[in-house]
Design a protein around this motif. Sequence first.
Motif, short mmCIF file in Angstrom:
data_model
loop_
_atom_site.label_atom_id
_atom_site.label_comp_id
_atom_site.label_asym_id
_atom_site.label_seq_id
_atom_site.Cartn_x
_atom_site.Cartn_y
_atom_site.Cartn_z
N ASP A 14 0.83 -1.20 0.00
CA ASP A 14 0.00 0.00 0.00
C ASP A 14 0.87 1.26 0.00
O ASP A 14 1.98 1.25 0.55
N THR A 41 -0.86 -5.08 2.63
CA THR A 41 -2.02 -4.23 2.42
C THR A 41 -2.80 -4.00 3.71
O THR A 41 -2.86 -4.88 4.56
N LYS A 42 -3.39 -2.81 3.81
CA LYS A 42 -4.23 -2.47 4.95
C LYS A 42 -5.53 -3.26 4.93
O LYS A 42 -6.17 -3.43 5.96
N SER A 43 -5.94 -3.72 3.76
CA SER A 43 -7.23 -4.41 3.65
C SER A 43 -7.21 -5.79 4.29
O SER A 43 -8.26 -6.39 4.49
N GLU A 45 -7.04 -8.20 7.27
CA GLU A 45 -7.18 -8.23 8.72
C GLU A 45 -6.14 -9.17 9.33
O GLU A 45 -5.61 -8.92 10.41
#
Length: 119
Positions: A14, A41-43, A45
């Motif tokens: 990201d 990625t931040k998406s 979890e």
Amino acid sequence: MADLLHKVTDVEIDPDGKFKYILVRVKVKNGTDHKDIVRGTKSAEYHNHIFEKVNPAMEALGLECSCLGGGKIEHNSKEKKLRVFGESTGYGKADHAVTVEKLKLVFKDYEITWSDDKK
């Protein structure tokens, strides 16, 4: 077959923020050629959510992959800094030194550091 590996980008992370990442070994099926790639990625979890996206994409190219471990990356694009740290509960700690070398190939003008800190 080795040129298949050249089609896989070394780093996909990201553009900003703090997020989970994994270090993945991609290799040619039934072969010895391989390379390590970084995905974050931040998406995601959990770290396995990243692997669940990477693995089918690599299989579609005729490659197989295994997760070498994970951690977190803090990406500050304004200050051009990347910090690699932490570990994955499921996959264990990635070799952050390897991750940093991969990041340096892409983020040439960045200050890139790593540590074994958890946070």
